[in-house]
Write an enzyme that holds these catalytic residues in place. Structure first.
Site, PDB file in Angstrom:
ATOM      1  CB  VAL A  67      -0.955   0.022   1.222  1.00 51.78           C
ATOM      2  CG1 VAL A  67      -1.998  -1.072   1.113  1.00 51.78           C
ATOM      3  CG2 VAL A  67      -0.177  -0.120   2.525  1.00 51.78           C
ATOM      4  N   GLY A  68       2.153   1.144   0.062  1.00 47.60           N
ATOM      5  CA  GLY A  68       2.984   2.339   0.028  1.00 47.60           C
ATOM      6  C   GLY A  68       4.450   1.991  -0.063  1.00 47.60           C
ATOM      7  N   GLY A  70       8.377   4.080   0.307  1.00 51.78           N
ATOM      8  CA  GLY A  70       9.142   5.291   0.556  1.00 51.78           C
ATOM      9  C   GLY A  70      10.580   5.128   0.139  1.00 51.78           C
ATOM     10  N   GLY A  71      11.437   5.996   0.665  1.00 51.47           N
ATOM     11  CA  GLY A  71      12.829   5.997   0.274  1.00 51.47           C
ATOM     12  C   GLY A  71      13.571   4.733   0.653  1.00 51.47           C
ATOM     13  CE1 TYR A  72      13.976   3.220   6.831  1.00 50.18           C
ATOM     14  CE2 TYR A  72      14.274   5.497   6.147  1.00 50.18           C
ATOM     15  CZ  TYR A  72      13.956   4.566   7.124  1.00 50.18           C
ATOM     16  OH  TYR A  72      13.598   4.990   8.380  1.00 50.18           O
ATOM     17  CD  GLU A  74       9.014  -2.975  -0.771  1.00 48.76           C
ATOM     18  OE1 GLU A  74       9.438  -2.938  -1.942  1.00 48.76           O
ATOM     19  OE2 GLU A  74       8.798  -4.041  -0.140  1.00 48.76           O
ATOM     20  CE  LYS A  89       8.939   3.249   7.941  1.00 50.80           C
ATOM     21  NZ  LYS A  89       8.945   4.484   8.739  1.00 50.80           N
ATOM     22  CG  ASP A 186       8.621  15.022   6.652  1.00 48.89           C
ATOM     23  OD1 ASP A 186       8.443  16.108   6.055  1.00 48.89           O
ATOM     24  OD2 ASP A 186       8.606  13.923   6.068  1.00 48.89           O
TER      25      ASP A 186
END
Length: 377
Positions: A67-68, A70-72, A74, A89, A186
């Site tokens: 479902v997603g 990112g940089g390092y 999943e 994650k 962030d």
């Protein structure tokens, strides 16, 4: 790498005892806008999952459950045997360098010891066959998804104000209520998740930093974050402290009010567009999301808009703390004269935003784990 992980986790688990035994340095500070439970150290409640548990829950980390990304990392949707829906994650196999593993462990060490209704809670972790974080799955996704997804129902003003106040409470907790101050670095709409009743929860601690009480700030290299939300002192000099998050929170408030993204498709920043409207109270109605069709509380709008105007001040020293933010948002009569800056400093306000737009011309984010923010809480 295995040696790194074992030693890191020994330190991580030993810190649980430290959190439980030490007194919170802020526990005697009472604020009417904050629940008393925020000012007490909380024992971590997260546990270790077995690899088999999360493997079965995600159907072997199938593509259908991805479902997603990112940089390092999943993120996979999973369902436990008891029916609980989770988000897993996973550190990607391509990101096996020591720095990424260290950042991943730092995120566990940060989020694993926070406990607040407006901060995303870590359910647990797994260190077998890789590194994994386990969260509850967020059915509503993030604030960004409900504001900007054309298929999402319109978010009412009442809900938006609730999100603004709840996020402020969560950020206040990170700055004031934790054993050690946490700078998120962030804060943005995609990193604020929504529970079933639209209670906001700050998530994604991949860039977060501990800030010891004896430090006034922290210098960070490289610069990471999301363009359109970066405070000038951080973007230009790599300096982070609580006021860095306060600035980003101001952008977040503007996004809630207007329904606009921090940087739109024409490369215009939300800050540049909102600045002249914030300076004139008679123009405030132009800030409001037109989809609301005038259905909003004007007093609350003035509070949120004024708070945003304070948070996005160029000079960090003139921005409010999150304690003061909550007072303006919720509890205190607004006396604008108390926040008036010297004329010579007012002239320098917003000096850098247009230059940054011209230099980069488009939105970007270097957050290593953007994808997790829309799926787990």
């Amino acid at each position: 790498m295995r040696h790194l992980r074992k030693n890191s986790f020994k330190r991580l688990f030993s810190f649980s005892k430290l959190v439980e035994d030490n007194n919170n340095e802020n526990k005697n500070e009472t604020k009417p806008v904050m629940p008393s439970t925020e000012e007490q150290s909380q024992k971590p409640t997260w546990t270790c999952f077995s690899f088999d548990e999360i493997f079965d829950a995600t159907n072997g980390f199938s593509k259908e459950n991805l479902v997603g990304r990112g940089g390092y990392a999943e993120v996979y949707r999973g369902v436990m045997k008891n029916g609980e829906v989770i988000a897993v994650k996973r550190l990607t196999k391509a990101s096996t360098d020591e720095r990424k593993e260290k950042e991943f462990l730092q995120e566990i060490g940060t989020i694993g010891h926070v406990h607040h209704p407006n901060v995303s809670s870590l359910m647990g972790c797994c260190i077998d066959n890789g590194l994994y974080l386990i969260f509850a799955f967020s059915l509503h996704g993030s604030v960004a998804s409900v504001l900007h997804d054309k298929n999402s129902p319109l978010v009412s003003w009442k809900t938006r104000y609730k999100i603004a106040v709840g996020t402020a409470r969560g950020l206040h907790y990170l700055h004031k209520g934790c054993q050690r101050r946490i700078i998120h670095r962030d804060i943005k709409s995609s990193n604020v998740l929504l529970t079933a009743d639209y209670e906001p929860q700050i998530s994604d601690f991949g860039l977060a930093k501990w800030l010891p009480s004896q430090w006034t700030h922290h210098s960070v290299v490289p610069i990471e974050g999301t363009f359109g939300c970066l405070a000038p002192e951080y973007f230009m000099h790599g300096i982070v402290d609580e006021k860095t998050d306060v600035f980003a929170f101001g952008v977040f408030l503007l996004e809630i009010i207007s329904g606009r993204k921090p940087v739109d498709g024409s490369h215009q920043s939300l800050l540049s567009w909102a600045r002249p409207l914030l300076m004139n109270e008679g123009e405030l109605e132009k800030l409001i999301d037109p989809r609301l069709e005038g259905d909003y509380d004007n007093t609350q709008l003035k509070r949120v808009a004024f708070t945003a105007s304070l948070c996005i001040r160029t000079l960090a020293t003139w921005r409010p703390t999150m304690t003061q933010v909550l007072e303006v948002l919720v509890d205190e009569e607004i006396i604008k004269e108390n926040w008036k800056m010297p004329e010579e400093e007012e002239e320098d306000e917003f000096w850098g935003f247009e230059d940054l737009e011209c230099e980069f011309g488009s939105p970007f984010s270097t957050s290593p784990v953007n994808s997790v923010s829309s799926v787990c809480s």
